[in-house]
Design a protein around this motif. Structure first.
Motif, PDB file in Angstrom:
ATOM      1  N   SER A 148       0.841  -1.293  -0.386  1.00  0.00           N
ATOM      2  CA  SER A 148      -0.178  -0.331   0.194  1.00  0.00           C
ATOM      3  C   SER A 148       0.585   1.589  -0.344  1.00  0.00           C
ATOM      4  O   SER A 148       0.399   2.573   0.723  1.00  0.00           O
ATOM      5  CB  SER A 148      -1.145  -0.334   0.780  1.00  0.00           C
ATOM      6  OG  SER A 148      -1.753  -1.091   1.226  1.00  0.00           O
TER       7      SER A 148
ATOM      8  N   GLY B  72     -13.100   1.583   4.577  1.00  0.00           N
ATOM      9  CA  GLY B  72     -11.858   0.035   4.362  1.00  0.00           C
ATOM     10  C   GLY B  72     -10.531   0.293   4.981  1.00  0.00           C
ATOM     11  O   GLY B  72      -9.802  -0.804   4.927  1.00  0.00           O
ATOM     12  N   ASP B  73      -9.837   0.832   5.564  1.00  0.00           N
ATOM     13  CA  ASP B  73      -9.172   0.871   6.403  1.00  0.00           C
ATOM     14  C   ASP B  73      -9.540   0.571   7.593  1.00  0.00           C
ATOM     15  O   ASP B  73     -10.823   0.146   7.492  1.00  0.00           O
ATOM     16  CB  ASP B  73      -8.310   2.705   6.809  1.00  0.00           C
ATOM     17  CG  ASP B  73      -7.669   3.430   6.235  1.00  0.00           C
ATOM     18  OD1 ASP B  73      -7.702   2.369   5.164  1.00  0.00           O
ATOM     19  OD2 ASP B  73      -7.469   4.445   6.408  1.00  0.00           O
TER      20      ASP B  73
ATOM     21  N   ASP C 113     -10.619  -9.266  11.495  1.00  0.00           N
ATOM     22  CA  ASP C 113     -10.145  -9.384  10.333  1.00  0.00           C
ATOM     23  C   ASP C 113     -11.075 -10.605   9.364  1.00  0.00           C
ATOM     24  O   ASP C 113     -11.371 -11.241   8.495  1.00  0.00           O
ATOM     25  CB  ASP C 113      -8.758  -9.509   9.383  1.00  0.00           C
ATOM     26  CG  ASP C 113      -8.581  -8.285   9.392  1.00  0.00           C
ATOM     27  OD1 ASP C 113      -9.181  -7.114   8.876  1.00  0.00           O
ATOM     28  OD2 ASP C 113      -7.122  -7.421   9.986  1.00  0.00           O
TER      29      ASP C 113
ATOM     30  N   GLU D  89     -15.129  -9.580   6.178  1.00  0.00           N
ATOM     31  CA  GLU D  89     -14.146  -7.655   5.292  1.00  0.00           C
ATOM     32  C   GLU D  89     -15.264  -7.535   4.660  1.00  0.00           C
ATOM     33  O   GLU D  89     -16.362  -8.214   4.519  1.00  0.00           O
ATOM     34  CB  GLU D  89     -12.786  -8.050   4.601  1.00  0.00           C
ATOM     35  CG  GLU D  89     -12.098  -8.613   5.653  1.00  0.00           C
ATOM     36  CD  GLU D  89     -11.304  -7.573   6.343  1.00  0.00           C
ATOM     37  OE1 GLU D  89     -11.904  -6.758   7.227  1.00  0.00           O
ATOM     38  OE2 GLU D  89     -10.006  -8.280   6.395  1.00  0.00           O
TER      39      GLU D  89
ATOM     40  N   ALA E 108     -13.563  -4.680   1.364  1.00  0.00           N
ATOM     41  CA  ALA E 108     -12.438  -4.908   1.172  1.00  0.00           C
ATOM     42  C   ALA E 108     -11.922  -6.122   1.257  1.00  0.00           C
ATOM     43  O   ALA E 108     -12.763  -6.750   1.462  1.00  0.00           O
ATOM     44  CB  ALA E 108     -12.193  -4.534   3.048  1.00  0.00           C
ATOM     45  N   THR E 109     -10.791  -6.774   0.605  1.00  0.00           N
ATOM     46  CA  THR E 109     -10.026  -7.787  -0.016  1.00  0.00           C
ATOM     47  C   THR E 109      -9.938  -7.825   1.665  1.00  0.00           C
ATOM     48  O   THR E 109      -8.764  -7.370   2.176  1.00  0.00           O
ATOM     49  CB  THR E 109      -8.992  -7.625  -1.397  1.00  0.00           C
ATOM     50  OG1 THR E 109      -9.516  -6.364  -1.524  1.00  0.00           O
ATOM     51  CG2 THR E 109      -7.959  -8.913  -1.337  1.00  0.00           C
TER      52      THR E 109
ATOM     53  N   ARG F 231     -12.310  -4.911   8.027  1.00  0.00           N
ATOM     54  CA  ARG F 231     -12.151  -3.565   7.314  1.00  0.00           C
ATOM     55  C   ARG F 231     -13.819  -2.958   6.717  1.00  0.00           C
ATOM     56  O   ARG F 231     -15.024  -4.383   6.326  1.00  0.00           O
ATOM     57  CB  ARG F 231     -11.224  -3.526   6.131  1.00  0.00           C
ATOM     58  CG  ARG F 231      -9.970  -3.573   7.008  1.00  0.00           C
ATOM     59  CD  ARG F 231      -9.553  -4.106   4.900  1.00  0.00           C
ATOM     60  NE  ARG F 231      -7.521  -3.896   5.920  1.00  0.00           N
ATOM     61  CZ  ARG F 231      -6.988  -3.132   5.820  1.00  0.00           C
ATOM     62  NH1 ARG F 231      -7.898  -1.473   4.639  1.00  0.00           N
ATOM     63  NH2 ARG F 231      -5.551  -3.318   5.798  1.00  0.00           N
ATOM     64  N   GLY F 232     -14.286  -1.808   6.526  1.00  0.00           N
ATOM     65  CA  GLY F 232     -15.257  -1.883   5.675  1.00  0.00           C
ATOM     66  C   GLY F 232     -16.659  -1.177   6.417  1.00  0.00           C
ATOM     67  O   GLY F 232     -16.362  -1.316   7.385  1.00  0.00           O
TER      68      GLY F 232
ATOM     69  N   TRP G  40     -12.757  -4.228  -4.486  1.00  0.00           N
ATOM     70  CA  TRP G  40     -12.799  -3.464  -3.397  1.00  0.00           C
ATOM     71  C   TRP G  40     -11.319  -3.536  -2.806  1.00  0.00           C
ATOM     72  O   TRP G  40     -10.620  -3.538  -3.552  1.00  0.00           O
ATOM     73  CB  TRP G  40     -12.461  -5.579  -2.523  1.00  0.00           C
ATOM     74  CG  TRP G  40     -13.853  -6.178  -2.941  1.00  0.00           C
ATOM     75  CD1 TRP G  40     -15.334  -5.486  -2.844  1.00  0.00           C
ATOM     76  CD2 TRP G  40     -14.369  -7.405  -1.791  1.00  0.00           C
ATOM     77  NE1 TRP G  40     -16.120  -6.322  -2.334  1.00  0.00           N
ATOM     78  CE2 TRP G  40     -15.944  -7.695  -2.209  1.00  0.00           C
ATOM     79  CE3 TRP G  40     -13.533  -8.490  -1.630  1.00  0.00           C
ATOM     80  CZ2 TRP G  40     -16.225  -8.760  -1.105  1.00  0.00           C
ATOM     81  CZ3 TRP G  40     -14.455  -9.801  -0.882  1.00  0.00           C
ATOM     82  CH2 TRP G  40     -15.465  -9.763  -1.279  1.00  0.00           C
ATOM     83  N   VAL G  41     -11.140  -2.663  -1.792  1.00  0.00           N
ATOM     84  CA  VAL G  41      -9.795  -1.963  -1.573  1.00  0.00           C
ATOM     85  C   VAL G  41      -8.807  -3.084  -1.037  1.00  0.00           C
ATOM     86  O   VAL G  41      -9.422  -4.734  -0.712  1.00  0.00           O
ATOM     87  CB  VAL G  41     -10.037  -0.527  -0.146  1.00  0.00           C
ATOM     88  CG1 VAL G  41     -10.522   0.311  -0.520  1.00  0.00           C
ATOM     89  CG2 VAL G  41     -10.452  -1.715   0.811  1.00  0.00           C
TER      90      VAL G  41
END
Ligand code: ZN
Length: 316
Positions: free
Chosen positions: A7, A32-33, A182, A185, A188-189, A219-220, A275-276
């Motif tokens: 990233s 998505g963070d 996690d 999600e 988000a990936t 995330r999301g 997806w992020v």
């Protein structure tokens, strides 16, 4: 043209939301963070995952203080990843809780993971110099533990392996609200570099069996209805299953990692490419999937050096 590592090219700040799920449950999310969950009990607060640095955590604390002045008693680490745990010192909690499996991972690979993640996510480690070192749990459990915040019951559950060996969810049985880390999600990936692909879908089944009315993913956006929860679970399950099936098919045909990666990327991009962190995660996810499908039952340790070598091999 080669892709920027992980990233490192993702430098634009995201919009933060602080979503109220009930009188007792809030979600700090940012497009998505990595998310932080907040549980407000009768006599204190529990924070679920911390953000990456104490300075990043200050913004979470500001939002908590807008809704309650109760003391922050507990921090729960849903798993060991640096980007979620290294802001813990900011909260001044009495106890930092994690599963024994998460504690063991911090002992085994916490230092390597910290260096690796700092280099993967420069934007998320704002004021990295304020991190006092690794975050060490002060209280661990195996399988399950109940924390009472006054009359509010908070169950900490290891429902199985998935995103990591130590995954822990927090469950409010009176409210049917779940904080998944996690393991789930949304938009988000899923990162699967430390994952157990065989186990992950079964762990998602165990989450679904609780029948959550609402769910805060890793995330999301917060999933605020049973229908949204189903969507989040189904999307995560589909990604994990599709990726593993693609990698296993390539392995069965004797293809090498680079060829398997190209095929998996091409196969998954149409469905999940929006997806992020898709391009960030895919090389790590495919590498781990091939390891699990062939010769490594447990994930190998990622170091900053191994990250870069893998990336160069797959993206050059
Ligand atoms: Zn993680």
């Amino acid at each position: 043209m080669s892709k920027a590592f992980a990233s490192q090219a993702d430098l634009q700040d995201k919009q933060v939301s602080f979503t109220r799920l009930s009188d007792h449950a809030y979600a700090y999310t940012a497009e998505g963070d990595p998310n932080t969950g907040v549980i407000v009990g009768d006599d204190g607060v529990m924070v679920l995952d911390t953000q990456a640095t104490p300075v990043m955590a200050e913004d979470v604390i500001r939002r908590i203080r807008a809704v309650t002045d109760k003391p922050i008693r507990y921090v729960l680490l849903s798993h060991y990843h640096a980007v979620r745990v290294l802001g813990a010192s900011a909260y001044g909690a009495q106890e930092i809780i994690a599963s024994q499996d998460t504690y063991d991972l911090i002992v085994e690979r916490g230092a390597q993971d910290m260096q690796s993640e700092i280099e993967r996510f420069p934007r998320l480690f704002r004021a990295v110099e304020t991190i006092p070192g690794l975050t060490w749990p002060t209280m661990t459990f195996q399988g399950r533990m109940t924390v009472w915040l006054g009359k509010l019951e908070v169950q900490l559950l290891q429902l199985g392996r998935g995103h990591t060996k130590g995954d822990t969810v927090a469950w409010l049985p009176q409210q049917q609200i779940l904080f998944s880390g996690d393991l789930v999600e949304f938009g988000a990936t899923p990162y699967a570099g430390d994952a157990y692909f065989e186990d992950w879908p079964k762990t998602l089944d165990a989450i679904a069996a609780l029948r959550p009315n609402a769910l805060v993913p890793g995330r999301g956006a917060a999933l605020t209805t049973p229908e949204m929860v189903q969507q989040g679970l189904a999307g995560t399950r589909a990604f994990v299953s599709d990726l593993y099936a693609s990698v296993k098919a390539g392995a069965a045909q004797g293809k090498d990692l680079r060829a398997i990666y190209r095929e998996a990327h091409a196969a998954l991009k149409p469905k999940y490419g929006q997806w992020v962190i898709f391009d960030h995660c895919m090389p790590f996810d495919v590498t781990r999937a091939l390891d699990e499908a062939t010769s490594y039952r447990d994930p190998r340790i990622w170091t900053a050096e191994r990250d870069k070598a893998m990336w160069a091999a797959l993206e050059s």
